[in-house]
Design an enzyme around this catalytic site. Sequence first.
Site, PDB file in Angstrom:
ATOM      1  N   HIS A  45       4.560 -25.256  51.071  1.00 55.63           N
ATOM      2  CA  HIS A  45       5.775 -24.458  50.943  1.00 55.63           C
ATOM      3  C   HIS A  45       6.445 -24.464  52.309  1.00 55.63           C
ATOM      4  O   HIS A  45       6.166 -23.623  53.145  1.00 55.63           O
ATOM      5  CB  HIS A  45       5.384 -23.038  50.532  1.00 55.63           C
ATOM      6  CG  HIS A  45       6.552 -22.183  50.138  1.00 55.63           C
ATOM      7  ND1 HIS A  45       7.613 -22.642  49.397  1.00 55.63           N
ATOM      8  CD2 HIS A  45       6.802 -20.869  50.365  1.00 55.63           C
ATOM      9  CE1 HIS A  45       8.459 -21.653  49.198  1.00 55.63           C
ATOM     10  NE2 HIS A  45       7.995 -20.569  49.781  1.00 55.63           N
TER      11      HIS A  45
ATOM     12  N   ARG B 274       8.517 -19.718  58.155  1.00 56.83           N
ATOM     13  CA  ARG B 274       7.469 -18.968  57.435  1.00 56.83           C
ATOM     14  C   ARG B 274       6.231 -18.842  58.308  1.00 56.83           C
ATOM     15  O   ARG B 274       5.524 -17.836  58.257  1.00 56.83           O
ATOM     16  CB  ARG B 274       7.109 -19.685  56.133  1.00 56.83           C
ATOM     17  CG  ARG B 274       8.235 -19.685  55.116  1.00 56.83           C
ATOM     18  CD  ARG B 274       7.827 -20.332  53.812  1.00 56.83           C
ATOM     19  NE  ARG B 274       8.918 -20.322  52.851  1.00 56.83           N
ATOM     20  CZ  ARG B 274       9.765 -21.341  52.665  1.00 56.83           C
ATOM     21  NH1 ARG B 274       9.655 -22.441  53.385  1.00 56.83           N
ATOM     22  NH2 ARG B 274      10.731 -21.255  51.767  1.00 56.83           N
TER      23      ARG B 274
ATOM     24  N   ASP C  34      10.015 -23.729  44.405  1.00 57.27           N
ATOM     25  CA  ASP C  34      10.654 -24.903  45.010  1.00 57.27           C
ATOM     26  C   ASP C  34      11.175 -25.842  43.916  1.00 57.27           C
ATOM     27  O   ASP C  34      12.269 -26.413  44.039  1.00 57.27           O
ATOM     28  CB  ASP C  34       9.662 -25.650  45.916  1.00 57.27           C
ATOM     29  CG  ASP C  34       9.371 -24.880  47.206  1.00 57.27           C
ATOM     30  OD1 ASP C  34      10.220 -24.082  47.627  1.00 57.27           O
ATOM     31  OD2 ASP C  34       8.284 -25.076  47.784  1.00 57.27           O
TER      32      ASP C  34
ATOM     33  N   ARG D 270      14.334 -24.400  42.425  1.00 55.37           N
ATOM     34  CA  ARG D 270      15.478 -24.620  43.327  1.00 55.37           C
ATOM     35  C   ARG D 270      15.968 -26.057  43.212  1.00 55.37           C
ATOM     36  O   ARG D 270      17.178 -26.305  43.096  1.00 55.37           O
ATOM     37  CB  ARG D 270      15.066 -24.309  44.776  1.00 55.37           C
ATOM     38  CG  ARG D 270      14.958 -22.817  45.031  1.00 55.37           C
ATOM     39  CD  ARG D 270      14.520 -22.489  46.441  1.00 55.37           C
ATOM     40  NE  ARG D 270      14.650 -21.048  46.677  1.00 55.37           N
ATOM     41  CZ  ARG D 270      13.919 -20.350  47.533  1.00 55.37           C
ATOM     42  NH1 ARG D 270      12.987 -20.951  48.266  1.00 55.37           N
ATOM     43  NH2 ARG D 270      14.103 -19.053  47.678  1.00 55.37           N
TER      44      ARG D 270
HETATM   45  N1  LIG Z   1       5.782 -17.706  48.030  1.00 52.64           N
HETATM   46  C1  LIG Z   1       7.093 -17.673  47.964  1.00 52.64           C
HETATM   47  O1  LIG Z   1       7.723 -18.594  47.461  1.00 52.64           O
HETATM   48  C2  LIG Z   1       7.835 -16.472  48.492  1.00 52.64           C
HETATM   49  C3  LIG Z   1       9.157 -16.214  48.097  1.00 52.64           C
HETATM   50  C4  LIG Z   1       9.791 -15.071  48.575  1.00 52.64           C
HETATM   51  C5  LIG Z   1       9.124 -14.215  49.448  1.00 52.64           C
HETATM   52  N2  LIG Z   1       7.864 -14.519  49.837  1.00 52.64           N
HETATM   53  C6  LIG Z   1       7.104 -13.644  50.744  1.00 52.64           C
HETATM   54  O2  LIG Z   1       6.716 -12.498  50.011  1.00 52.64           O
HETATM   55  C7  LIG Z   1       6.540 -11.404  50.934  1.00 52.64           C
HETATM   56  C8  LIG Z   1       7.315 -10.193  50.408  1.00 52.64           C
HETATM   57  O3  LIG Z   1       8.701 -10.441  50.438  1.00 52.64           O
HETATM   58  P1  LIG Z   1       9.728  -9.252  50.065  1.00 52.64           P
HETATM   59  O4  LIG Z   1      11.069  -9.822  50.098  1.00 52.64           O
HETATM   60  O5  LIG Z   1       9.249  -8.535  48.837  1.00 52.64           O
HETATM   61  O6  LIG Z   1       9.505  -8.293  51.348  1.00 52.64           O
HETATM   62  P2  LIG Z   1       9.746  -6.704  51.431  1.00 52.64           P
HETATM   63  O7  LIG Z   1       9.767  -6.352  52.876  1.00 52.64           O
HETATM   64  O8  LIG Z   1      10.890  -6.315  50.578  1.00 52.64           O
HETATM   65  O9  LIG Z   1       8.421  -6.093  50.770  1.00 52.64           O
HETATM   66  C9  LIG Z   1       7.145  -6.191  51.337  1.00 52.64           C
HETATM   67  C10 LIG Z   1       6.402  -4.902  50.978  1.00 52.64           C
HETATM   68  O10 LIG Z   1       5.044  -5.021  51.432  1.00 52.64           O
HETATM   69  C11 LIG Z   1       4.658  -3.706  51.813  1.00 52.64           C
HETATM   70  N3  LIG Z   1       3.460  -3.759  52.647  1.00 52.64           N
HETATM   71  C12 LIG Z   1       3.362  -4.094  53.954  1.00 52.64           C
HETATM   72  N4  LIG Z   1       2.081  -3.986  54.347  1.00 52.64           N
HETATM   73  C13 LIG Z   1       1.359  -3.594  53.279  1.00 52.64           C
HETATM   74  C14 LIG Z   1      -0.016  -3.315  53.065  1.00 52.64           C
HETATM   75  N5  LIG Z   1      -0.926  -3.427  54.040  1.00 52.64           N
HETATM   76  N6  LIG Z   1      -0.387  -2.903  51.827  1.00 52.64           N
HETATM   77  C15 LIG Z   1       0.507  -2.788  50.830  1.00 52.64           C
HETATM   78  N7  LIG Z   1       1.817  -3.039  50.970  1.00 52.64           N
HETATM   79  C16 LIG Z   1       2.241  -3.427  52.185  1.00 52.64           C
HETATM   80  C17 LIG Z   1       5.891  -3.164  52.536  1.00 52.64           C
HETATM   81  O11 LIG Z   1       5.833  -1.749  52.673  1.00 52.64           O
HETATM   82  C18 LIG Z   1       7.000  -3.641  51.625  1.00 52.64           C
HETATM   83  O12 LIG Z   1       7.326  -2.691  50.627  1.00 52.64           O
HETATM   84  C19 LIG Z   1       7.007 -11.934  52.297  1.00 52.64           C
HETATM   85  O13 LIG Z   1       5.884 -12.352  53.051  1.00 52.64           O
HETATM   86  C20 LIG Z   1       7.876 -13.114  51.930  1.00 52.64           C
HETATM   87  O14 LIG Z   1       7.958 -14.062  52.982  1.00 52.64           O
HETATM   88  C21 LIG Z   1       7.212 -15.614  49.366  1.00 52.64           C
END
Ligand SMILES: NC(=O)c1ccc[n+]([C@@H]2O[C@H](COP(=O)([O-])OP(=O)(O)OC[C@H]3O[C@@H](n4cnc5c(N)ncnc54)[C@H](O)[C@@H]3O)[C@@H](O)[C@H]2O)c1
Length: 307
Positions: A173, A86, A146, A149
């Site tokens: 995380h 991450r 977490d 899970r």
């Molecule tokens: N906190 C957690 O437990 C957890 C769990 C899963 C995913 N995540 C994180 O969440 C994020 C999203 O994951 P995902 O699977 O949806 O990814 P994804 O690639 O499917 O979606 C991300 C979206 O963000 C958009 N984006 C990028 N830059 C942008 C901006 N400046 N303004 C607006 N939109 C923008 C992209 O176009 C895309 O549609 C990732 O960073 C991932 O690591 C965190």
Amino acid sequence: MKITVVGSGFVGQTAAMRMLERNYADVVLIDIVEGKPQGIALDLKEAAPVEGYEPAIVGTNDYADTAGSDIVVITAGLPRKPGMSRMDLLGMNAGIMSDVIAKVTPGSPDAIVIVVSNPLDEMTFLAAESSGFPKERVLGMAGVLDSARLRYFIAEELGVSPNVVHAMTLGSHGDAMVALPRHATVDGKPLPELVDEAALERLFQRTRDGGAEIVALLKTGSAYYAPGSSVVAMVDAIVNDAKAVLPVCAWTTGQYGVSDVYLGVPARIGRGGVEEIVELDLNDGELAKLREAAEGIRAKCADLKQL
Ligand SMILES: NC(=O)c1ccc[n+]([C@@H]2O[C@H](COP(=O)([O-])OP(=O)(O)OC[C@H]3O[C@@H](n4cnc5c(N)ncnc54)[C@H](O)[C@@H]3O)[C@@H](O)[C@H]2O)c1
């Protein structure tokens, strides 16, 4: 209520869908990619007659449409690829987070911000710093996921329903996640009475690696169903002013001997955001691990300032 979801990728759209199905708020989906939030919003609208939900859903690239939001969920950013940690996302997602905060907060100055983008603890800190919002109105989602899970893995190990398993993870995380075996129960019985030390450690390690396990299977993208559910559990607590105690990434002010850093801790969540950090009875070993996680996050947040 009005909820904006920034980033209409896998996590954003899954969270939006679950919020709509709860029928409690209008939802705005926004993304930088033209057509993507509009297409997903239209698809979700077309599900309404079947699912029976009525709130409005708007897909947009224009932050004017997000004005007056009560809650802003930020999922914008890159997800991991196989082999990435991450933390490898830090530089790229920091730029995206700063951009999003600058655009979304002026129109929604009273919103509660829930950060989802990774690396979670550092992105939550950055969102709080760059928004200037009171820290109780900026929190991050990781602990609910977490913990879910871990609860699932325990249930699978013991062949019981996840509903009878209670467990919570704190800390950060990632590798510094703090599992609390003494506080985990199955059907009311303490977990350490049901599995041996080696099994406990295996379950905790699988939880720490839970995201990477899914990234390796999917090959492109990371988990989104359980993350979507976990965000919405936090949104539920805010919308319903539930005062529910959930493990969230929250700003510490001396609890557990930790101050001035975002850290995964149990917190009472209601209409005001983080209304109280709840102090569990932790032993010296658990406290030491939690403080170590806090210092790891503090160091990474200092790195953010160099970017
Ligand atoms: N906190 C957690 O437990 C957890 C769990 C899963 C995913 N995540 C994180 O969440 C994020 C999203 O994951 P995902 O699977 O949806 O990814 P994804 O690639 O499917 O979606 C991300 C979206 O963000 C958009 N984006 C990028 N830059 C942008 C901006 N400046 N303004 C607006 N939109 C923008 C992209 O176009 C895309 O549609 C990732 O960073 C991932 O690591 C965190």
